[in-house]
Enzyme design. Structure first.
Site, short mmCIF file in Angstrom:
data_model
loop_
_atom_site.label_atom_id
_atom_site.label_comp_id
_atom_site.label_asym_id
_atom_site.label_seq_id
_atom_site.Cartn_x
_atom_site.Cartn_y
_atom_site.Cartn_z
N TYR A 153 41.84 30.58 -2.06
CA TYR A 153 40.65 30.47 -1.21
C TYR A 153 39.98 29.10 -1.40
CZ TYR A 153 35.79 31.66 0.22
OH TYR A 153 34.53 31.70 0.78
N LYS A 157 39.24 26.15 1.30
CA LYS A 157 37.88 25.69 1.62
C LYS A 157 37.72 24.20 1.30
CE LYS A 157 35.81 29.47 3.18
NZ LYS A 157 35.31 29.56 4.56
N1 LIG Z 1 29.87 36.27 1.04
C1 LIG Z 1 29.84 35.27 0.21
O1 LIG Z 1 29.40 35.41 -0.95
C2 LIG Z 1 30.31 33.91 0.65
C3 LIG Z 1 30.17 32.84 -0.23
C4 LIG Z 1 30.61 31.58 0.16
C5 LIG Z 1 31.17 31.40 1.41
N2 LIG Z 1 31.32 32.47 2.25
C6 LIG Z 1 31.91 32.22 3.57
O2 LIG Z 1 31.06 32.75 4.57
C7 LIG Z 1 31.82 33.09 5.74
C8 LIG Z 1 31.48 34.50 6.17
O3 LIG Z 1 31.86 35.39 5.12
P1 LIG Z 1 31.23 36.85 4.94
O4 LIG Z 1 31.02 37.01 3.50
O5 LIG Z 1 30.12 37.03 5.90
O6 LIG Z 1 32.53 37.73 5.35
P2 LIG Z 1 32.64 39.18 6.04
O7 LIG Z 1 31.44 39.99 5.80
O8 LIG Z 1 33.97 39.67 5.61
O9 LIG Z 1 32.66 38.82 7.61
C9 LIG Z 1 33.71 38.06 8.12
C10 LIG Z 1 33.57 37.99 9.64
O10 LIG Z 1 34.65 37.19 10.15
C11 LIG Z 1 35.47 37.99 11.01
N3 LIG Z 1 36.85 37.54 10.83
C12 LIG Z 1 37.58 37.56 9.69
N4 LIG Z 1 38.80 37.08 9.93
C13 LIG Z 1 38.85 36.74 11.24
C14 LIG Z 1 39.82 36.19 12.08
N5 LIG Z 1 41.06 35.90 11.62
N6 LIG Z 1 39.53 35.97 13.39
C15 LIG Z 1 38.29 36.26 13.87
N7 LIG Z 1 37.31 36.77 13.11
C16 LIG Z 1 37.60 37.02 11.82
C17 LIG Z 1 35.20 39.43 10.58
O11 LIG Z 1 35.46 40.40 11.59
P3 LIG Z 1 36.93 41.09 11.74
O12 LIG Z 1 37.36 41.51 10.38
O13 LIG Z 1 36.72 42.21 12.70
O14 LIG Z 1 37.81 40.01 12.31
C18 LIG Z 1 33.70 39.35 10.29
O15 LIG Z 1 32.98 39.33 11.51
C19 LIG Z 1 33.29 32.90 5.34
O16 LIG Z 1 33.76 31.65 5.81
C20 LIG Z 1 33.24 32.91 3.82
O17 LIG Z 1 34.33 32.21 3.26
C21 LIG Z 1 30.90 33.71 1.91
#
Ligand SMILES: NC(=O)c1ccc[n+]([C@@H]2O[C@H](COP(=O)([O-])OP(=O)(O)OC[C@H]3O[C@@H](n4cnc5c(N)ncnc54)[C@H](OP(=O)(O)O)[C@@H]3O)[C@@H](O)[C@H]2O)c1
Length: 237
Positions: A153, A157
């Site tokens: 990951y 990133k």
């Molecule tokens: N949560 C954290 O602590 C954290 C920390 C640092 C960075 N981030 C970053 O923040 C961003 C959002 O993460 P999150 O934590 O909100 O994740 P999440 O709750 O798993 O949500 C991910 C979203 O992206 C969609 N998605 C995933 N794969 C996809 C694909 N191939 N095509 C289209 N849509 C897709 C999912 O819907 P479907 O599954 O229905 O496609 C969902 O709407 C990511 O880039 C992650 O790396 C998160």
């Protein structure tokens, strides 16, 4: 004249859904995607109920036809002011050491976290240049810190961060931001810590003001951390 329009990937839940709601409150029309069409429609319906114009395009960002459909939605809207590459994947879970990382899963993580956002940027650039728009790529502290287990990951990133950095140099009329939201209470975060109680992590909505600040103040292109962007705190990139 048509309304400012933002395209937010992965907007059915988590950070993407919260960001979409924050941009809607700022008056943006929205184009949103996610693979699960029912969950996406539920999120879009909530935004429409609050008065926002929302085009929901279900699909997978790694699918070129889906990316073309997203561009077609932006063309139909008449303009694109902001592209938020938020959709991402953790990759293999539980998080394996690089010594054991299945190459196919590594490739899949790069497809979602690097190739797809760059390919979507390529499609969107003509509209973004026309509007003097902006790209916001959601990255992670795992891009710059050496956390054991986060090599797949984190490497993806890191690649997205450097692609953003070069894009900012190549497209000086745009804003290009790449930003670490910090730990958030989402499905992806739970996947990274299976079985652990993550209820102490903040809700995604708590960091939305930081990202809204990037957009409303049109801050310089660069790397940001949401924690440093919260309103009334000094900006450091
Ligand atoms: N949560 C954290 O602590 C954290 C920390 C640092 C960075 N981030 C970053 O923040 C961003 C959002 O993460 P999150 O934590 O909100 O994740 P999440 O709750 O798993 O949500 C991910 C979203 O992206 C969609 N998605 C995933 N794969 C996809 C694909 N191939 N095509 C289209 N849509 C897709 C999912 O819907 P479907 O599954 O229905 O496609 C969902 O709407 C990511 O880039 C992650 O790396 C998160």
């Amino acid at each position: 004249m048509s309304n400012r329009t933002a395209l937010v990937t992965g907007a059915s839940r988590g950070l993407g859904r919260a960001l979409a709601a924050g941009l809607a409150r700022e008056g943006f029309d929205l184009i949103v995607d996610a693979r699960d069409g029912a969950a996406l429609e539920a999120a879009a319906g909530a935004l429409r109920a609050a008065g926002t114009v929302v085009t929901a395009v279900p699909g997978d960002v790694t699918d070129p036809e889906h990316r073309a459909a997203l561009l077609a939605a932006a063309q139909a809207a008449g303009r694109l002011d902001l592209l938020v590459n938020n959709a991402g994947t953790l990759g293999a879970s539980p998080l394996p050491a690089l010594a054991d990382y299945p190459p196919d899963e590594l490739r899949a993580a790069f497809e979602v976290n690097v190739i797809a956002p760059v390919a979507l940027i390529q499609l969107a650039l003509p509209l973004l240049r026309a509007s003097g728009g902006a790209v916001l790529n959601i990255t992670s502290d795992a891009a710059v810190e050496a956390y054991a287990g986060w090599g797949g990951y984190g490497a993806a990133k890191a690649a997205l961060e450097q692609a953003s950095n070069v894009l900012a140099a190549e497209e000086p009329t745009l804003r290009v931001w790449w930003a670490d939201p910090g730990d958030l209470r989402t499905d992806m975060h739970q996947l990274a810590f299976p079985g652990e109680d993550i209820s102490d992590r903040p809700e995604p909505a708590t960091v939305v003001p930081a990202f809204v600040r990037l957009v409303t103040e049109r801050l310089p292109s660069g790397r940001y951390r949401a924690a440093h962007l919260m309103p009334r705190e000094p900006v450091s990139s």
